[in-house]
Enzyme design. Sequence first.
Site, PDB file in Angstrom:
ATOM      1  CG  HIS A   1      -0.464   0.247   2.718  1.00  0.00           C
ATOM      2  ND1 HIS A   1      -0.406   1.356   3.058  1.00  0.00           N
ATOM      3  CD2 HIS A   1       0.002  -1.004   3.189  1.00  0.00           C
ATOM      4  CE1 HIS A   1       0.332   1.145   4.561  1.00  0.00           C
ATOM      5  NE2 HIS A   1       0.258   0.009   4.514  1.00  0.00           N
TER       6      HIS A   1
ATOM      7  CG  ASP B   1       2.521   0.838   7.835  1.00  0.00           C
ATOM      8  OD1 ASP B   1       2.176   0.295   6.662  1.00  0.00           O
ATOM      9  OD2 ASP B   1       1.737   0.855   8.486  1.00  0.00           O
TER      10      ASP B   1
ATOM     11  CD  GLU C   1      -2.064   2.546   7.457  1.00  0.00           C
ATOM     12  OE1 GLU C   1      -2.480   1.636   8.278  1.00  0.00           O
ATOM     13  OE2 GLU C   1      -0.718   2.227   7.312  1.00  0.00           O
TER      14      GLU C   1
HETATM   15 ZN   LIG Z   1       0.740  -1.207   6.168  1.00  0.00          ZN
END
Ligand SMILES: [Zn+2]
Length: 483
Positions: free
Chosen positions: A202, A220, A255
């Site tokens: 992502h 992340d 998210e």
């Molecule tokens: Zn993530």
Amino acid sequence: MKLKSSLLMLMLSMGIFAQDKSEFIYASLEAQHASELKASHPELIDIITTHNDVTIAHLHPEAAHELHQKILSHGPGYLMHPSKEAAINKIKNVKEQSRTVLQFTIDQQAFVRQVLDEVSQSNIEEVMLALEAFGTRYHTSVQANQSAEYVKQTWENIIALYGRENDVSVRLVNHNNTPMKSVVVTINGTQTPNEYVIIGGHLDSTVGGWDKSFAPGSDDDASGIATITEALRVLLANNFQPNRTVEIMAYAAEEIGLVGSNEIATSYRNQNKNVVAFVQFDMTNFKGSSQDVYLATDSFINNALNLYLIELMEEYNSSGHHQFTYGTTRCNYGCSDHYSWAVNNFPAAFPFEASFDDSNMNIHTSYDTFELIGDASHSVKFAKLAIEFLVETAKHTGTLSASNISSSKNQFYLNHKTLGFELASVQKITSASILNVAGQKVMSRFHLNSKDQLDLNSLSQGGYILILETQDGQKITHKFVLK
Ligand SMILES: [Zn+2]
């Protein structure tokens, strides 16, 4: 993190969310978490229905996100759905994950071993730093779509560099429930183009709460996007032409409930596209545990696909300079984009940077920076796994498969609860191990002959993988199912 949670609690106690339901979304989440949320903040959630431990609810996304930050280890912890009907439909139609081992094969050794040497750590670092430099990639920010344009341009540059404009293309995907776009690169399959092999990560980032100004999102999930970008570069640099169509995806708005991936996976399902396997790369650069790659083993993971990833790592990463180790771990409901593929009944898996308990504590904070980790050496292992997976699953057109040359001469047969084998070359076997779908070693035997058999009476039903290690250090693997 602490500050933001207490800010949320203050707002909750002031009843800021109590009346206004315009921001509420339809979501699926774990039944236990839904009832905990209902108990602590009844004004934030209306429970609609529960099916197989998954609850469909109407809830406030920020509150759910914050709650899940505390309970869970990763991801939003829920999938967002466009309507109540869509949510119910999706959740009731999830089939039991098949325990049958699919016909995934490993026979592209010559090509894979040639290309693994070319994975570049500095290329991965370059993409991670470029994504972090946007400041934030929060899905509603201007920078979110700037980062999507950057990924599109980066992938187009790779295609142009290796002269693949004819059979490789990049597109931006618009979404209904986020202004952010996803990015998809397609390498057309030469033999069975309607069969898709897909990897993703992502592109968005978050720090939770209301301050969206700085969310570097390095691990992340800039790390995952950089990992799959390097896999693409290495494959095109080596003139990879797959039999099946290969796609690499950078998702919008993971998210806030896996929005980008869920819309794409749902449209693939509606178009009857045959996705033979999906693997997610979300956080690849923090080595928090003793082993390197941890395969998620929650109930939405396809067991056959997980076994296949184990088999790939046994084949390519158990010795030599591409060596790394693996383990297994459990991930919560909705922890990353592979759930979007799983709820659409496509086989999905999720190799992760650490055991979930040991994963990067700085994610969703302003400290998730490249500087704090310092290099991309951990991500390199995931780029290699991505390449092994794509080449072996999609198959490189024109290569003579190794199984036609040698390994097919190794014979295996299963007779009730006896597994027999006869290897093509006569040599001693130093060890035989059997792993189950969770990657656990359930049987070990030592010092066997090239023609021998194993008593499997201690094993229950399910899929397994046999790993034979020969005297000269060769590893031979064989998947089987006990009924
Ligand atoms: Zn993530």
